[in-house]
Design a protein around this motif. Structure first.
Motif, PDB file in Angstrom:
ATOM      1  N   PRO A  91       1.553  15.677   7.612  1.00 54.44           N
ATOM      2  CA  PRO A  91       1.624  15.891   9.062  1.00 54.44           C
ATOM      3  C   PRO A  91       0.467  15.231   9.808  1.00 54.44           C
ATOM      4  O   PRO A  91       0.656  14.683  10.903  1.00 54.44           O
ATOM      5  N   GLU A  92      -0.729  15.250   9.208  1.00 55.90           N
ATOM      6  CA  GLU A  92      -1.909  14.710   9.875  1.00 55.90           C
ATOM      7  C   GLU A  92      -1.914  13.188   9.922  1.00 55.90           C
ATOM      8  O   GLU A  92      -2.272  12.584  10.935  1.00 55.90           O
ATOM      9  N   GLN A  93      -1.550  12.535   8.825  1.00 58.29           N
ATOM     10  CA  GLN A  93      -1.721  11.091   8.717  1.00 58.29           C
ATOM     11  C   GLN A  93      -0.412  10.302   8.719  1.00 58.29           C
ATOM     12  O   GLN A  93      -0.424   9.100   8.974  1.00 58.29           O
ATOM     13  N   VAL A  94       0.688  10.972   8.408  1.00 62.14           N
ATOM     14  CA  VAL A  94       1.973  10.284   8.344  1.00 62.14           C
ATOM     15  C   VAL A  94       2.900  10.707   9.476  1.00 62.14           C
ATOM     16  O   VAL A  94       3.790   9.968   9.879  1.00 62.14           O
ATOM     17  N   GLY A  95       2.689  11.923   9.980  1.00 59.66           N
ATOM     18  CA  GLY A  95       3.502  12.407  11.081  1.00 59.66           C
ATOM     19  C   GLY A  95       4.808  13.041  10.673  1.00 59.66           C
ATOM     20  O   GLY A  95       5.762  13.061  11.451  1.00 59.66           O
ATOM     21  N   ARG A  96       4.864  13.558   9.453  1.00 60.58           N
ATOM     22  CA  ARG A  96       6.073  14.216   8.986  1.00 60.58           C
ATOM     23  C   ARG A  96       5.697  15.215   7.902  1.00 60.58           C
ATOM     24  O   ARG A  96       4.550  15.255   7.445  1.00 60.58           O
ATOM     25  N   ALA A 163       1.649  10.312  -6.856  1.00 63.89           N
ATOM     26  CA  ALA A 163       1.469   9.267  -5.848  1.00 63.89           C
ATOM     27  C   ALA A 163       2.704   8.385  -5.748  1.00 63.89           C
ATOM     28  O   ALA A 163       3.050   7.910  -4.653  1.00 63.89           O
ATOM     29  N   HIS A 164       3.380   8.158  -6.862  1.00 62.38           N
ATOM     30  CA  HIS A 164       4.639   7.406  -6.790  1.00 62.38           C
ATOM     31  C   HIS A 164       5.681   8.192  -5.984  1.00 62.38           C
ATOM     32  O   HIS A 164       6.495   7.597  -5.273  1.00 62.38           O
ATOM     33  N   HIS A 165       5.652   9.504  -6.090  1.00 60.39           N
ATOM     34  CA  HIS A 165       6.561  10.312  -5.271  1.00 60.39           C
ATOM     35  C   HIS A 165       6.197  10.172  -3.795  1.00 60.39           C
ATOM     36  O   HIS A 165       7.086  10.103  -2.934  1.00 60.39           O
ATOM     37  N   VAL A 166       4.909  10.147  -3.496  1.00 59.58           N
ATOM     38  CA  VAL A 166       4.463   9.927  -2.112  1.00 59.58           C
ATOM     39  C   VAL A 166       5.020   8.593  -1.615  1.00 59.58           C
ATOM     40  O   VAL A 166       5.532   8.499  -0.487  1.00 59.58           O
ATOM     41  N   GLN A 167       4.935   7.558  -2.442  1.00 59.57           N
ATOM     42  CA  GLN A 167       5.502   6.263  -2.066  1.00 59.57           C
ATOM     43  C   GLN A 167       7.006   6.371  -1.833  1.00 59.57           C
ATOM     44  O   GLN A 167       7.542   5.738  -0.918  1.00 59.57           O
ATOM     45  N   ASN A 168       7.675   7.150  -2.641  1.00 59.59           N
ATOM     46  CA  ASN A 168       9.108   7.336  -2.481  1.00 59.59           C
ATOM     47  C   ASN A 168       9.416   8.061  -1.179  1.00 59.59           C
ATOM     48  O   ASN A 168      10.361   7.708  -0.457  1.00 59.59           O
ATOM     49  N   GLU A 169       8.627   9.067  -0.871  1.00 58.00           N
ATOM     50  CA  GLU A 169       8.795   9.814   0.379  1.00 58.00           C
ATOM     51  C   GLU A 169       8.609   8.897   1.590  1.00 58.00           C
ATOM     52  O   GLU A 169       9.266   9.071   2.620  1.00 58.00           O
ATOM     53  N   LEU A 170       7.720   7.931   1.462  1.00 60.53           N
ATOM     54  CA  LEU A 170       7.432   7.006   2.564  1.00 60.53           C
ATOM     55  C   LEU A 170       8.412   5.843   2.623  1.00 60.53           C
ATOM     56  O   LEU A 170       8.331   5.009   3.520  1.00 60.53           O
ATOM     57  N   GLY A 266     -10.383   9.128   2.034  1.00 64.64           N
ATOM     58  CA  GLY A 266      -9.220  10.010   1.920  1.00 64.64           C
ATOM     59  C   GLY A 266      -8.133   9.715   2.929  1.00 64.64           C
ATOM     60  O   GLY A 266      -7.423  10.627   3.360  1.00 64.64           O
ATOM     61  N   ARG A 267      -7.947   8.433   3.261  1.00 62.63           N
ATOM     62  CA  ARG A 267      -6.958   8.057   4.264  1.00 62.63           C
ATOM     63  C   ARG A 267      -5.820   7.268   3.627  1.00 62.63           C
ATOM     64  O   ARG A 267      -6.053   6.267   2.933  1.00 62.63           O
ATOM     65  N   VAL A 268      -4.599   7.686   3.883  1.00 61.36           N
ATOM     66  CA  VAL A 268      -3.425   6.994   3.366  1.00 61.36           C
ATOM     67  C   VAL A 268      -3.381   5.555   3.867  1.00 61.36           C
ATOM     68  O   VAL A 268      -3.012   4.634   3.134  1.00 61.36           O
ATOM     69  N   GLY A 269      -3.778   5.347   5.115  1.00 60.99           N
ATOM     70  CA  GLY A 269      -3.730   4.028   5.716  1.00 60.99           C
ATOM     71  C   GLY A 269      -4.612   2.998   5.039  1.00 60.99           C
ATOM     72  O   GLY A 269      -4.407   1.784   5.206  1.00 60.99           O
ATOM     73  N   ASP A 270      -5.593   3.452   4.250  1.00 61.35           N
ATOM     74  CA  ASP A 270      -6.471   2.523   3.540  1.00 61.35           C
ATOM     75  C   ASP A 270      -5.826   1.959   2.280  1.00 61.35           C
ATOM     76  O   ASP A 270      -6.411   1.094   1.628  1.00 61.35           O
ATOM     77  N   CYS A 271      -4.649   2.454   1.954  1.00 57.82           N
ATOM     78  CA  CYS A 271      -4.010   2.106   0.680  1.00 57.82           C
ATOM     79  C   CYS A 271      -2.901   1.067   0.819  1.00 57.82           C
ATOM     80  O   CYS A 271      -1.986   1.026  -0.014  1.00 57.82           O
ATOM     81  N   ASP A 272      -2.986   0.225   1.820  1.00 55.28           N
ATOM     82  CA  ASP A 272      -1.948  -0.790   2.018  1.00 55.28           C
ATOM     83  C   ASP A 272      -2.228  -1.998   1.127  1.00 55.28           C
ATOM     84  O   ASP A 272      -2.777  -3.009   1.566  1.00 55.28           O
ATOM     85  N   THR A 273      -1.839  -1.885  -0.127  1.00 56.79           N
ATOM     86  CA  THR A 273      -2.060  -2.990  -1.067  1.00 56.79           C
ATOM     87  C   THR A 273      -1.136  -4.172  -0.788  1.00 56.79           C
ATOM     88  O   THR A 273      -1.418  -5.284  -1.215  1.00 56.79           O
ATOM     89  N   PHE A 274      -0.056  -3.947  -0.057  1.00 51.73           N
ATOM     90  CA  PHE A 274       0.921  -5.004   0.151  1.00 51.73           C
ATOM     91  C   PHE A 274       0.452  -6.036   1.172  1.00 51.73           C
ATOM     92  O   PHE A 274       0.924  -7.165   1.175  1.00 51.73           O
ATOM     93  N   ASN A 275      -0.458  -5.646   2.037  1.00 46.23           N
ATOM     94  CA  ASN A 275      -1.004  -6.584   3.016  1.00 46.23           C
ATOM     95  C   ASN A 275      -2.458  -6.927   2.740  1.00 46.23           C
ATOM     96  O   ASN A 275      -3.122  -7.542   3.569  1.00 46.23           O
TER      97      ASN A 275
END
Length: 279
Positions: A91-96, A163-170, A266-275
């Motif tokens: 809810p805090e960092q992803v909005g869902r 974490a792979h489940h988190v990726q799946n959720e996203l 501890g930020r999800v947004g820092d984990c953008d390995t694709f870019n």
């Protein structure tokens, strides 16, 4: 890791004790060694399994050993910490909201929505049934055969699969699967490396938010585990010349680096390995 006051997750399905391996095939730690080589080093281990003959599950139930009971309790408590962290961060960092996965504990072989746990599967996450799968004997293999000792090294394995489940959720896993479908083997492997490094980073995000549960040396245990399961390290350990084009999980340095990137803030947004320009 201080888990005594952490409640056990209710999202654990324990299939252990439902019978062991029948005659023939590779059993116990032998199977885990073969599976881990394939899972982490990108080696096709199907011939090794075929040479050993078929492996079948016995219907004879058995009592879990004390070590298995302790491993199951540990896994359930670690899973509980991931549920708390991601339920707060989504809810805090992803909005869902966050829907946690189930963790299936098994012995030697099992079935999942993605097929049987054989060949290239060690601990794994199945997007089709949204479950993580773990043979708890893998903890012993991690410590005894790979030198990744400590309870936080084992916790890191669980956090990585979650974490792979988190990726799946996203929706990330589905997008990557579409890209890999039309890619060359080399391009497909490169995409998978970014998936795995992102999962390492998200594991670091989890580690940041459970800092109050960590003992001195826990972070070092996780970083050591990351180094011990890097593609370059494992291919060299298997007697192969490390070949970056065949990597599917990333080098030791990359895995440790992305874990630390996630743990830093501890930020999800820092984990953008694709870019990321640098892995």
């Amino acid at each position: 890791m201080r888990l005594r006051n952490v409640s056990r997750s209710r999202n654990v399905v324990d299939r252990r004790g439902r019978g062991g391996r029948a005659a023939g095939g590779i059993g116990g730690i032998g199977l885990l060694v073969v599976l881990a080589i394939g899972y982490f080093a990108g080696i096709d281990v199907t011939p090794l399994l075929e040479q050993a003959g078929p492996s079948q599950q016995s219907s004879e139930p058995r009592e879990l050993t004390e070590a298995e009971q302790q491993a199951g309790d540990f896994a359930a408590r670690v899973l509980s910490t991931t549920e708390g962290v991601w339920a707060e961060l989504f809810p805090e960092q992803v909005g869902r909201s966050y829907t946690p996965p189930q963790l299936v504990l098994f012995s030697e072989v099992t079935q999942s929505g993605c097929g049987g746990a054989s060949g290239s599967s060690g601990p794994f996450y199945c997007p089709a049934d949204r479950r993580a799968y773990l043979d708890t004997a893998f903890f012993g293999f991690l410590a005894d055969r790979l030198g990744a000792e400590g309870d936080f090294a084992a916790a890191y394995v669980i956090a990585h699969e979650v974490a792979h489940h988190v990726q799946n959720e996203l929706g990330i896993l589905g997008q990557v699967q579409q890209l890999r479908a039309g890619a060359s083997e080399r391009e497909s492997n490169a995409l998978q490396v970014r998936v795995e490094l992102q999962a390492d980073c998200l594991s670091g995000v989890w580690a940041h938010h459970v800092a109050e549960l960590l003992d001195s040396g826990d972070v070092e245990e996780a970083l050591n585990a990351a180094h011990r399961i890097g593609d370059d390290y494992l291919q060299a350990r298997a007697g192969r010349q490390p070949n970056p084009h065949t990597f599917t999980h990333g080098t030791s340095d990359q895995r440790a680096r992305w874990f630390e990137i996630g743990r830093a803030a501890g930020r999800v947004g820092d984990c953008d390995t694709f870019n990321a320009d640098r892995l």
